[in-house]
Design an enzyme around this catalytic site. Structure first.
Site, PDB file in Angstrom:
ATOM      1  N   GLU A 124     -25.758  21.455   6.147  1.00 16.27           N
ATOM      2  CA  GLU A 124     -26.126  20.047   6.012  1.00 16.27           C
ATOM      3  C   GLU A 124     -26.030  19.294   7.324  1.00 16.27           C
ATOM      4  OE1 GLU A 124     -23.862  17.835   3.050  1.00 16.27           O
ATOM      5  OE2 GLU A 124     -22.058  18.930   3.530  1.00 16.27           O
ATOM      6  N   ASN A 179       0.876  -1.174   0.000  1.00 13.66           N
ATOM      7  CA  ASN A 179       0.000   0.000   0.000  1.00 13.66           C
ATOM      8  C   ASN A 179       0.905   1.214   0.000  1.00 13.66           C
ATOM      9  OD1 ASN A 179      -1.958   1.985   0.462  1.00 13.66           O
ATOM     10  ND2 ASN A 179      -1.822   1.714   2.695  1.00 13.66           N
TER      11      ASN A 179
END
Ligand code: M6R
Length: 613
Positions: free
Chosen positions: A493, A103
Site C-alpha cells: 500500500e 487523561n
C-alpha cells in the site's frame, strides 16, 4: 487518550481553551468540556455529540459569563463510562468548587470510590477520573494548599494520568501532574499554559517545558514551580520547538505514520492497562458477556479486513493453543456471502480499528441474524461496530490518522491475546502460573517494541539498498505467517510494489517457480520452534538467486549464513512475536515508499476507512 488544556492569567480564557480543544480533537472527541474558575465561582460546560463534540461545546459556551482569567478544558476518548455529557470532564467535587480534568486510567478507582462513598461523597459520573476530585476535596478540607492536596491524593492513586485541577477557593492557580500520559507547560509574559500536546498552545506560549512522570506543577499567571510527589523541588526540562502548527500536530514527525509507529509502545501499554484484578482475574470492563457464556463457547469465528484480519489470524493461534477452542478466521467481505454455519456456542468477533468498515459491520449483522453472540474489538469508542455488537473490547491505541495501519495492529493483537488468556482462565485450560507468566510477558512487549524502534536506522539502511527491487515475497510460519502478510500489505500500500505474503511451507507448492535473481524474500525467523524449518526454506530461495532479508532475534547466530540482510529484534514468547516483528517491516515499507517519493499518509486509491462494499 484524551486531550487536556489549561490557562491562567489570560484575557481570552474561553477562546484559548476552545481553540486548543479543536486542535486536540485527534486525541479523542466523544465529548468535551471546560471549567472557568474565579474567586468563589466555578463555571462548567460540557457536551457530547460524537465527532462534533467540540462544536457542540462552543454552542454551550455562547452564554458563558465573562471575567474569568483561568480555566481548564478536556476532549475525551472514553475508556470508563459511556461517551455522554454526564461522563465528560471537567468533574467536580461535592462542593462544586474543585474542577479536574484527567487523561489516563485510574486503576484502583473502584476501591477508592467505595471508600469515598462510605465517607459520604456523592459521585455524579461513571468515570474512573471523578475519584480524583473527591480525593483532592478531602485533602483540601485538611487545610492543605492545592498543590499539596493534589500531591497527597496522587500518592494513593495507581495508573496513568495527566491531570489539571482548579479550586475556586485558590483562584488563578492550576495544579497539574503527570504519570505516563503526556503533559507540557508553556509560558508567555503574564500567562501560563498546560496541555497534553504542544499544538494546543503552540501559538500562545513562547517557551515550553516537559513534565516528567510523578512531577506536580503549580501554574500561576507569573509562572510555575514544580515538585516531585514528596514535595521536593524539581526543574522542568525546556523543550526546543522549531515546528509550525501543522508539524506540531504530527508531534514533530514528518508524517502521521512515523508518529503512529512511534506510539506503539504507548498503544500497547494503554490497551493492557487496568485489565487484571489483584486476584489475577483478567477483566474487560467493556465486555458485557457473562463468564458462563464465555465458558460455554464452542467455536470462535473472527471476521475482519486488511490489517485487522492479520491481527485476527494471530488470535487464532493464541485462542486455540491457550483456550482449546476451535477458531476460524474469515475475510469480512466473504463471510456473509457463503452461508456460514452458526451453532449454539458460536462466538463471532468482529475486529476493526475504525469500527466503521462496512464489510465487518455487514459480517457481524449476518452472524447476529443467524443467532451468534458478537463481540467487537474496536479502537473507536461507540463506533458502529461497538454499538451493534453484544459486547465490546476497546483497543486504546488512540486516533490513527495514517491510512497504513500500524499501532492499531499491535493493540489488536494485544487485546485479542488477552482475551485468549481470559478464555483460558475461565475454561481452566492453562494453569494460573502459566497465565500469570504469559500476562507478565505480554506486558513486557511494550518495552521490547520501544527497544526495536531505536533500531530504525538499521532497517532504513537495508531499504535504501533494496530500493530498486520490484518483487517481494514475505514468508513466515505459525504466527510469523500473519506477520508476513502484514509486512507485505504495508509494502504494497505504501510503495505500490508487488509484495506477497506466504506461509513458508507453501512455497514449494507453486510460488517457488517465481523465485529468481532480483526477487527479495523477507522471512520471519524469530520463533525458535520454527527456526530450522524456515532456515531450510531460505536456503531453497537463496539457491535460486533470491536476496534474503531475515527478521531475527538478537541471539540468532545461524541467520547470517543464509541472510543477506538481518533485521535484529529482541526475543520474546513466540505468540507475542508479531507485535515486535512487525515493527521493522513497517519501517522498511515506510523507507522504501519515502525512497520512491510516495505520499506516506494517504497512499493512492486508498481511504482510511472503507465504508462502501
Ligand atoms: O478500520 P478497520 O480495521 O476495519 O480497517 C480494515 C482495513 O481497511 C485496514 O486495516 C486496511 O487494510 C489498512 N489500510 C491497512 O494498513
Amino acid at each position: 487518550m484524551c486531550g487536556i488544556i489549561g490557562v491562567v492569567g489570560s484575557s481570552d480564557t474561553l477562546s484559548t481553551l476552545l481553540e486548543g480543544l479543536q486542535r486536540l480533537e485527534y486525541r479523542g472527541y466523544d465529548s468535551a468540556g471546560v471549567a472557568l474558575v474565579r474567586p468563589g465561582q466555578t463555571w462548567r460546560a460540557r457536551a457530547a455529540d460524537g465527532t462534533q463534540s467540540v462544536a457542540a461545546l462552543r454552542l454551550e459556551c455562547e452564554h458563558a459569563p465573562s471575567g474569568f482569567s483561568s480555566g481548564i478544558g478536556h476532549t475525551r476518548w472514553a475508556t470508563h463510562g459511556a461517551p455522554e455529557a454526564v461522563n465528560a470532564h471537567p468533574h467536580l467535587d461535592c462542593s462544586g468548587n474543585i474542577a479536574i480534568i484527567h487523561n489516563g486510567i485510574i486503576e484502583n478507582h473502584s476501591e477508592l470510590q467505595e471508600q469515598l462513598e462510605s465517607r459520604g461523597h456523592v459521585f455524579t459520573s461513571v468515570t474512573d477520573s471523578e475519584v480524583l476530585a473527591h480525593l483532592i476535596e478531602e485533602e483540601r478540607a485538611k487545610g492543605l494548599e492545592l498543590i499539596d492536596a493534589v500531591r497527597q491524593s496522587l500518592l494513593i492513586v495507581r495508573g496513568a494520568f495527566a491531570l489539571a485541577v482548579m479550586d475556586a477557593n485558590e483562584p488563578d492557580v492550576i495544579v497539574a501532574a503527570r504519570r505516563i500520559s503526556p503533559l507540557v507547560v508553556g509560558t508567555s509574559p503574564g500567562v501560563t499554559y498546560l496541555a497534553s500536546d504542544i499544538p494546543a498552545i503552540l501559538d500562545k506560549a513562547d517557551v515550553f517545558y516537559a513534565v516528567n512522570d510523578d512531577e506536580v506543577v503549580r501554574l500561576a499567571p507569573e509562572g510555575f514551580r514544580a515538585v516531585d510527589l514528596e514535595g521536593a523541588p524539581v526543574r522542568l526540562h525546556q523543550l526546543q520547538i522549531d515546528w509550525d502548527l501543522e508539524t506540531a500536530e504530527k508531534g514533530g514527525y514528518d508524517d502521521f505514520m512515523t508518529k503512529e509507529i512511534n506510539e506503539q509502545p504507548d498503544a500497547l501499554r494503554a490497551t493492557l492497562l487496568d485489565r487484571r484484578h489483584s486476584d489475577g482475574t483478567i477483566t474487560f470492563d467493556e465486555l458485557r458477556i457473562s463468564d458462563q457464556e464465555l465458558r460455554e463457547v464452542k467455536r470462535v469465528v473472527l471476521v475482519a479486513a486488511g490489517t485487522s484480519h492479520h491481527a485476527a489470524q494471530v488470535a487464532k493461534y493464541a485462542i486455540e493453543r491457550w483456550a482449546s477452542v476451535s477458531v476460524e478466521v474469515d475475510i469480512a467481505s466473504e463471510y456473509r456471502y457463503r452461508d456460514p454455519i452458526v451453532e449454539v456456542g458460536t462466538l463471532v468477533i468482529g475486529v476493526s480499528q475504525s469500527g466503521e468498515t462496512i464489510d465487518t459491520i455487514m459480517a457481524i449483522r449476518e452472524a447476529q441474524r443467524r443467532g451468534a453472540r458478537v463481540v467487537a474489538i474496536s479502537n473507536i469508542v461507540d463506533s458502529s461496530l461497538a454499538r451493534e455488537a453484544d459486547a465490546v473490547i476497546y483497543t486504546r491505541a488512540g486516533l490513527e490518522v495514517s491510512v497504513a495501519s500500524t499501532k492499531a495492529f499491535v493493540a489488536q493483537v494485544a487485546a485479542l491475546e488477552l482475551f485468549a488468556l481470559r478464555l483460558a482462565q475461565l475454561r481452566q485450560t492453562l494453569a494460573p502460573s502459566d497465565i500469570d507468566a504469559l500476562f507478565q510477558g505480554l506486558n513486557a512487549v511494550s518495552a521490547q517494541v520501544a527497544k526495536t524502534l531505536t533500531r530504525r536506522g538499521d532497517y532504513e539502511s537495508v531499504a535504501e539498498q533494496l530500493l530498486n527491487t520490484r518483487d517481494f515475497f514475505f514468508l513466515g510460519r505459525h504466527v510469523g505467517f500473519p506477520t508476513a502478510l502484514e509486512g507485505a500489505l504495508k509494502l504494497k500500500e505504501l510503495s505500490y510494489l508487488h509484495a506477497e505474503g506466504y506461509p513458508a511451507g507453501e512455497l514449494k507448492h507453486g510460488p517457488l517457480a517465481l523465485i529468481e535473481p532480483g526477487v527479495v524474500v523477507v522471512a520471519i525467523t524469530t520463533d525458535p520452534n520454527m527456526h530450522e524449518k524456515i532456515l531450510s526454506n531460505l536456503a531453497e530461495v537463496k539457491a535460486r538467486g533470491a536476496t534474503v532479508v531475515a527478521v531475527a532475534t538478537d541471539d540468532d547466530e545461524k541467520i547470517a549464513a543464509v541472510a543477506d540482510f538481518v533485521f535484529r529484534v529482541p526475543a520474546t514468547e513466540p505468540m507475542f512475536t508479531p507485535m515486535i516483528d512487525v515493527v521493522p517491516l513497517q519501517i522498511f515499507a515506510y523507507a522504501i515508499a519515502r525512497g520512491l517519493k510516495h505520499e506516506i499518509d494517504r497512499p493512492r486509491n486508498l481511504a482510511k476507512t472503507v465504508t462502501v462494499e
